[in-house]
Design an enzyme around this catalytic site. Structure first.
Site, short mmCIF file in Angstrom:
data_model
loop_
_atom_site.label_atom_id
_atom_site.label_comp_id
_atom_site.label_asym_id
_atom_site.label_seq_id
_atom_site.Cartn_x
_atom_site.Cartn_y
_atom_site.Cartn_z
N TRP A 1 0.87 -1.17 0.00
CA TRP A 1 0.00 0.00 0.00
C TRP A 1 0.92 1.22 0.00
CZ3 TRP A 1 -4.79 1.61 -0.67
CH2 TRP A 1 -5.21 2.81 -0.10
N ASP B 1 3.43 -5.47 4.37
CA ASP B 1 3.09 -6.32 5.50
C ASP B 1 4.18 -7.36 5.65
OD1 ASP B 1 0.81 -4.92 5.97
OD2 ASP B 1 -0.54 -6.36 5.03
N1 ABN Z 1 -2.30 -4.34 5.91
C1 ABN Z 1 -2.53 -4.71 7.23
C2 ABN Z 1 -3.71 -5.57 7.43
C3 ABN Z 1 -3.57 -6.92 7.50
C4 ABN Z 1 -4.67 -7.70 7.68
C5 ABN Z 1 -5.91 -7.15 7.73
C6 ABN Z 1 -6.05 -5.76 7.65
C7 ABN Z 1 -4.93 -4.97 7.49
#
Ligand code: ABN
Length: 189
Positions: free
Chosen positions: A116, A135
Site C-alpha cells: 500500500w 506487511d
Molecule cells: N495491511 C494490514 C492488514 C492486515 C490484515 C488485515 C487488515 C490490514
C-alpha cells in the site's frame, strides 16, 4: 381654494424656517441616518466572535506575551509511536514493536511483495514523501502497537483505494504479522 392652501403651506414653512437653522436640520438628519445604518448591526451574533470564544483567551501584558507565543508542534521521532510521520497511511501493527524495525520485518517473517503506498509529509523538511507499507508475513498476528491512520484512504467500496487489506495474500505463508514503512522517494508535485 388653491390660493388658500398655498397660503397655508407658505405660513407653515415660514414658521418652521423661523424656528430652525439649516445647520441644525443637517445635524439632526445626519444623526437619524447614522442611527438607522447602525440598527442592522445590533442583534446579529457574528461568527468570528463565536469562533474567538472557542480559542484560548489572548493573554495581556508582558507575561502574557510569553505564554501566548505560538508553540511548535512536537516532532515525534520514535518509530514505535503511531504518531511517527511516515506512518500517516498505515493500517496494522508496527513491526518496530514486534521484533523488527520501522523498515525491516521481524525474524521468521518476510515482506509482502504487494504494498500500500501513501504520501506523508516529513515535518522536519516539510516535504512530501512516497511511503510503501509492506506487511510482514509468515507468523501469526503480532498484536502490539496497533496503528491505524489511513490518511488518504477511501471506504471499502473503492477497494483499490482501501488499506484494510492483508497484503500477505500472495505470499507462500499468507499469515499477517505486522507492517513496515519504507520511504520510496520525494513525491513530485
Ligand atoms: N495491511 C494490514 C492488514 C492486515 C490484515 C488485515 C487488515 C490490514
Amino acid at each position: 381654494m388653491q390660493a388658500r392652501f398655498d397660503r397655508l403651506v407658505e405660513l407653515a414653512s415660514r414658521s418652521v424656517a423661523r424656528r430652525s437653522s439649516r445647520r441644525g436640520f443637517l445635524g439632526t438628519f445626519a444623526m437619524a441616518i447614522t442611527g438607522v445604518a447602525a440598527l442592522p448591526l445590533l442583534p446579529v451574533r457574528r461568527g468570528s466572535v463565536a469562533e474567538a470564544a472557542e480559542l484560548p483567551a489572548k493573554p495581556t501584558g508582558a507575561a502574557g506575551k510569553e505564554a501566548g507565543a505560538p508553540t511548535k508542534p512536537k516532532i515525534v521521532t520514535d518509530p514505535s509511536s503511531c504518531e511517527y510521520w511516515k506512518y500517516c497511511a498505515i493500517d496494522g501493527f508496527l513491526c518496530a514493536c514486534c521484533g523488527g524495525t520501522s523498515t525491516t520485518c521481524p525474524p521468521g517473517t518476510e515482506p509482502s511483495p504487494i504494498t500500500w503506498i501513501g504520501t506523508c509529509q516529513n515535518p522536519t523538511d516539510g516535504r512530501d514523501y512516497l511511503v510503501s507499507y509492506n506487511d510482514c508475513c509468515g507468523r501469526t498476528t503480532c498484536g502490539a502497537c496497533t496503528c491505524v491512520r489511513n490518511e488518504g484512504e477511501k471506504p471499502m467500496y473503492r477497494m483499490s483505494l482501501n488499506n484494510d487489506v492483508n497484503w500477505c495474500m500472495a505470499n507462500d505463508n499468507p499469515n499477517y504479522h505486522c507492517s513496515v514503512s519504507v520511504i520510496l522517494g520525494v513525491a513530485e508535485k
